[in-house]
Write a protein that holds these residues in place. Sequence first.
Motif, PDB file in Angstrom:
ATOM      1  N   ARG A  55     -10.137   4.934   1.464  1.00  0.00           N
ATOM      2  CA  ARG A  55     -10.365   3.498   1.196  1.00  0.00           C
ATOM      3  C   ARG A  55     -11.598   3.011   1.939  1.00  0.00           C
ATOM      4  NH1 ARG A  55      -4.835   0.608   2.083  1.00  0.00           N
ATOM      5  NH2 ARG A  55      -5.777   0.746   4.117  1.00  0.00           N
ATOM      6  N   ARG A  75     -11.978   9.963  -4.164  1.00  0.00           N
ATOM      7  CA  ARG A  75     -10.796   9.212  -4.612  1.00  0.00           C
ATOM      8  C   ARG A  75     -10.138   9.915  -5.787  1.00  0.00           C
ATOM      9  NH1 ARG A  75      -9.742   6.216  -9.019  1.00  0.00           N
ATOM     10  NH2 ARG A  75      -8.267   4.523  -8.842  1.00  0.00           N
ATOM     11  N   GLN A  92       5.061   8.513  -9.898  1.00  0.00           N
ATOM     12  CA  GLN A  92       4.013   8.374 -10.907  1.00  0.00           C
ATOM     13  C   GLN A  92       2.656   8.251 -10.230  1.00  0.00           C
ATOM     14  OE1 GLN A  92       4.875   5.087 -13.499  1.00  0.00           O
ATOM     15  NE2 GLN A  92       7.058   5.578 -13.521  1.00  0.00           N
ATOM     16  N   ARG A  93       1.684   8.919 -10.801  1.00  0.00           N
ATOM     17  CA  ARG A  93       0.315   8.876 -10.284  1.00  0.00           C
ATOM     18  C   ARG A  93      -0.209   7.436 -10.263  1.00  0.00           C
ATOM     19  NH1 ARG A  93      -3.525  13.617 -11.626  1.00  0.00           N
ATOM     20  NH2 ARG A  93      -1.438  14.355 -12.008  1.00  0.00           N
ATOM     21  N   ALA A  94       0.223   6.628 -11.202  1.00  0.00           N
ATOM     22  CA  ALA A  94      -0.211   5.222 -11.280  1.00  0.00           C
ATOM     23  C   ALA A  94       0.118   4.465  -9.990  1.00  0.00           C
ATOM     24  CB  ALA A  94       0.416   4.544 -12.489  1.00  0.00           C
ATOM     25  N   TRP A  95       1.167   4.875  -9.291  1.00  0.00           N
ATOM     26  CA  TRP A  95       1.507   4.214  -8.026  1.00  0.00           C
ATOM     27  C   TRP A  95       0.389   4.395  -7.018  1.00  0.00           C
ATOM     28  CZ3 TRP A  95       7.104   6.442  -7.148  1.00  0.00           C
ATOM     29  CH2 TRP A  95       7.948   6.007  -8.180  1.00  0.00           C
ATOM     30  N   GLU A  97      -2.801   5.034  -7.789  1.00  0.00           N
ATOM     31  CA  GLU A  97      -3.956   4.295  -8.317  1.00  0.00           C
ATOM     32  C   GLU A  97      -3.851   2.833  -7.915  1.00  0.00           C
ATOM     33  OE1 GLU A  97      -3.825   5.096 -12.488  1.00  0.00           O
ATOM     34  OE2 GLU A  97      -4.501   7.180 -12.230  1.00  0.00           O
ATOM     35  N   ARG A  98      -2.667   2.285  -7.995  1.00  0.00           N
ATOM     36  CA  ARG A  98      -2.441   0.874  -7.645  1.00  0.00           C
ATOM     37  C   ARG A  98      -2.758   0.618  -6.167  1.00  0.00           C
ATOM     38  NH1 ARG A  98       3.031   0.085  -8.939  1.00  0.00           N
ATOM     39  NH2 ARG A  98       3.495   0.839  -6.850  1.00  0.00           N
ATOM     40  N   GLU A  99      -2.485   1.567  -5.316  1.00  0.00           N
ATOM     41  CA  GLU A  99      -2.736   1.405  -3.881  1.00  0.00           C
ATOM     42  C   GLU A  99      -4.236   1.286  -3.572  1.00  0.00           C
ATOM     43  OE1 GLU A  99      -0.504   0.857  -1.489  1.00  0.00           O
ATOM     44  OE2 GLU A  99       1.130   1.009  -2.933  1.00  0.00           O
ATOM     45  N   ARG A 101      -6.320  -0.416  -5.358  1.00  0.00           N
ATOM     46  CA  ARG A 101      -6.811  -1.739  -5.792  1.00  0.00           C
ATOM     47  C   ARG A 101      -6.660  -2.768  -4.714  1.00  0.00           C
ATOM     48  NH1 ARG A 101      -3.318  -1.641 -10.835  1.00  0.00           N
ATOM     49  NH2 ARG A 101      -3.890   0.385 -11.554  1.00  0.00           N
TER      50      ARG A 101
END
Length: 101
Positions: A55, A75, A92-95, A97-99, A101
Amino acid sequence: MTDAVTFPTPGRIPYPGGCVLEPAPYALDWLLKWPADVIVNGTLHAAVPVFPLLRDLLRAPAAHGLTPEQAQAARDRFLEVAGQALEAEGGQRAWLEREFR
């Protein structure tokens, strides 16, 4: 061409079992704190939490001698390898990705 940022894969997440926490949320939390040796442009960052460092690299790539594209590549690699570990625990990988943002 070698990557400007390198780190190992997280491997199997050490889920302790039990009924306190489901494996997927535990895995997400573990991955967000996962320490590893990270090399940024030849400089070793020993046993640092990978996600927070990434990050920082994304926020200010030039401060670490990186281009925005190199930070983004790091990333993307994290999402790939950590996402696989998370999915293995039912997440889920989306979790992840959300972190970012």
